[in-house]
Structure formats: structure tokens, C-alpha cells
Design a protein around this motif. Structure first.
Motif, PDB file in Angstrom:
ATOM      1  N   ASN A 235       9.137  15.477  12.200  1.00 53.45           N
ATOM      2  CA  ASN A 235       7.904  14.745  12.514  1.00 53.45           C
ATOM      3  C   ASN A 235       8.191  13.460  13.275  1.00 53.45           C
ATOM      4  N   ILE A 236       9.304  12.806  12.954  1.00 52.82           N
ATOM      5  CA  ILE A 236       9.687  11.612  13.715  1.00 52.82           C
ATOM      6  C   ILE A 236       9.975  11.979  15.163  1.00 52.82           C
ATOM      7  N   GLU A 239       6.756  12.640  16.998  1.00 51.46           N
ATOM      8  CA  GLU A 239       6.065  11.396  17.341  1.00 51.46           C
ATOM      9  C   GLU A 239       6.736  10.694  18.515  1.00 51.46           C
ATOM     10  N   THR A 260       4.468   8.281  10.972  1.00 51.45           N
ATOM     11  CA  THR A 260       5.796   8.450  10.388  1.00 51.45           C
ATOM     12  C   THR A 260       5.927   7.694   9.073  1.00 51.45           C
TER      13      THR A 260
END
Length: 297
Positions: A235-236, A239, A260
Motif C-alpha cells: 500500500n505504501i 501511494e 498510509t
């Protein structure tokens, strides 16, 4: 008993100090839980302290949406149970042998143990050893290398040395050998130290995530900590990729309530709460267990 004016001030001061220290220790965990239930875009504006300002379950929905999470949770539970039981048993057996006065060369064995506690072989030799033992990509790679803890062995040994000699002497009169004495006499009276060190071992097995990254490639064998770390990293990365495109970034900010930071707090709650539930069951043994070896008499 009636307290004097100065004694009341002292007692009240102690209560205030303990309350302040408790608040300092508990607030970060509480605030992390609050952020995990708050909208990520709202959290980024600041000011979220004791209660969620925009309540949402989106953070947890993303965490639990990954199908690997349930499998990883089961792996972590099984690893924690098996790892704790085997580590405590083998460490206790080792410590019981080291506590015997008639053991030849026990001082040499203790020096060797202390060396291994302070100096590790290194990452590459450890990897080569695990590979030569055939433990690569195996569940047992998280169990077998951690069967003995030198620190826990020393705590066990200290406790065993403080046991009255009459316990073992009476067992020998009844015909018990070393194994019979250990299993029937020593283990039952060692509940405080076993409970305390079991808690330490369980917490370590539950939180440890680095070993699976090195030695396990099968995703079905990954514990929850490693899986959550991968979910968070993915997910980081997503992003960061979105931030390279201004239009995509605006669309993401307008449509998603997850950031995040909020996702990090949700994963931390998922990984932390289960092991916290273990503490109440061993609390009555913990205070007694941590005092082992502190008093001689």
C-alpha cells in the motif's frame, strides 16, 4: 491507620506520578487505535486525539480484504503455541541439567552458552546452516532454531538452584530418576517461572517476522506479522506511485479515506491485540516470576 499531613501529601504525590506515567504509556496505544478507526484524509489534517472524528472501518476492510490474512493468522497461532511449548520444555531440560552440581565441566558449558548469547554467527553462516539442515521453506524453520534461549536457561537454572534439596532427595528415595524427578517434582513447582518465560516466548514468536522473510517463500507458511508487513509495504508503494501523477493523486485524495498512516495503525492493532489478550491469564504468575533470583537467603 490515620496518616499525617506530610504522609497524605506523599501518598497523593505517588498516585499522581503513577497516574501520569500510566497515561504516558497508554495514550500512544489508545491514539493509534483511534487513528485506525478514523478517516485517513481527516487524520492527515491533525487534531485526532482521544476519539475518532470521522469514524470509518475502511482501514480494517483493506487489511482483512487480503485472503492470505486468515491463513497467516492460523500459522501465527500454531507457531506461537508449538514454539512456546517446545522452547520452554527444551530450555527447562537444559537448565535442569546445568543446575546439577555433579555435572562435569558445567562451568565450561556455561561459558560457551554465554558466548553464543553475546556473539552470533552472522546472517550468511546462519543462512548456510539453515539450508544445509533442509529447513528452507519449512514451518519448522521458525521453531527448531529457537528451541534454546540462553537467557531463559539462566533464569530457569537460577530458579532450580533455589529449590530445596529435600524435594529431589525424597523423589530419589521413592525411586525416581532424573526424568521422573524433573517431570513429577520440578515442573509442577516451577509454575511461576514457566508462566513468565512462556509469556516472553509467546510474545517473541508472535511478533517475529524477519525469519520468514529470509527462509520462507511459500505464502501459505507466512505468519501474520510478515503478511501484514507485506500488505503495508504494497500500500505504501501504491501511494508513492499515485503521488507521481498529480491528477491521480487528487482523485485518490477525493475518493479514498485511507492513507498510509491510518493503514499502519490498523495493521498494528490487528497484530497487537491478540497477544495482549494473553496477559490477564498469566498476570498472577508474572510478578512472582520476575522476582526469581532477586533474594538470597
Amino acid at each position: 491507620m490515620r496518616l499525617s499531613f506530610s504522609e497524605r501529601w506523599m501518598v497523593n504525590g505517588i498516585y499522581l506520578l503513577v497516574g501520569f506515567m500510566s497515561f504516558i504509556m497508554l495514550y500512544p496505544f489508545w491514539n493509534s487505535g483511534v487513528i485506525s478507526f478514523n478517516s485517513g484524509t481527516d487524520t492527515s489534517m491533525g487534531g485526532v486525539t482521544f476519539w475518532p472524528r470521522q469514524f470509518t472501518l475502511d482501514n480494517y476492510a483493506i487489511v482483512f480484504d487480503d485472503k492470505r490474512l486468515i491463513t497467516s493468522f492460523i500459522v501465527s497461532v500454531v507457531r506461537t503455541i508449538i514454539g512456546t511449548i517446545t522452547a520452554i520444555f527444551f530450555t527447562a531440560v537444559f537448565a535442569y541439567g546445568m543446575s546439577k552440581k555433579e555435572l562435569m565441566g558445567k562451568n565450561i558449558y556455561m561459558v560457551i552458552c554465554l558466548i553464543t548469547m553475546y556473539f552470533a554467527g552472522g546472517l550468511i553462516p546462519s543462512y548456510m546452516l539453515i539450508q544445509s539442515l533442509g529447513l528452507m521453506d519449512s514451518f519448522w524453520v521458525m521453531i527448531i532454531p529457537n528451541l534454546i534461549s540462553v537467557w531463559n536457561m539462566i533464569v530457569f537454572r537460577t530458579f532450580f538452584l533455589e529449590l530445596p534439596d529435600g524435594l529431589e532427595e525424597s523423589a530419589k528415595i521413592d525411586g525416581c530418576g532424573y526424568w521422573g524427578t524433573f517431570l513429577r517434582i520440578v515442573i509442577p513447582v516451577s509454575t511461576p517461572v514457566i508462566a513468565t518465560l512462556s509469556l516472553f516466548a509467546a510474545v517473541w514468536h508472535w511478533n517475529e517476522w524477519f525469519t520468514p522473510i529470509l527462509y520462507i517463500t511459500n505464502e501459505d507458511l507466512l505468519p501474520i506479522q510478515t503478511t501484514l508487513q507485506r500488505i503495508l509495504n504494497s500500500n505504501i508503494m501504491s501511494e508513492q506511485l499515485m503521488q507521481t501523477n498529480a491528477a491521480a493523486q487528487n482523485a485518490m485524495s477525493a475518493s479514498q479515506a485511507v492513507t498510509t498512516k491510518s493503514l499502519t495503525m490498523a495493521t498494528m492493532m490487528v497484530a497487537t491485540i491478540p497477544i495482549l489478550l494473553v496477559y490477564p491469564f498469566v498476570q498472577k504468575y508474572f510478578a512472582k516470576g520476575v522476582m526469581i533470583g532477586s533474594v538470597k537467603g
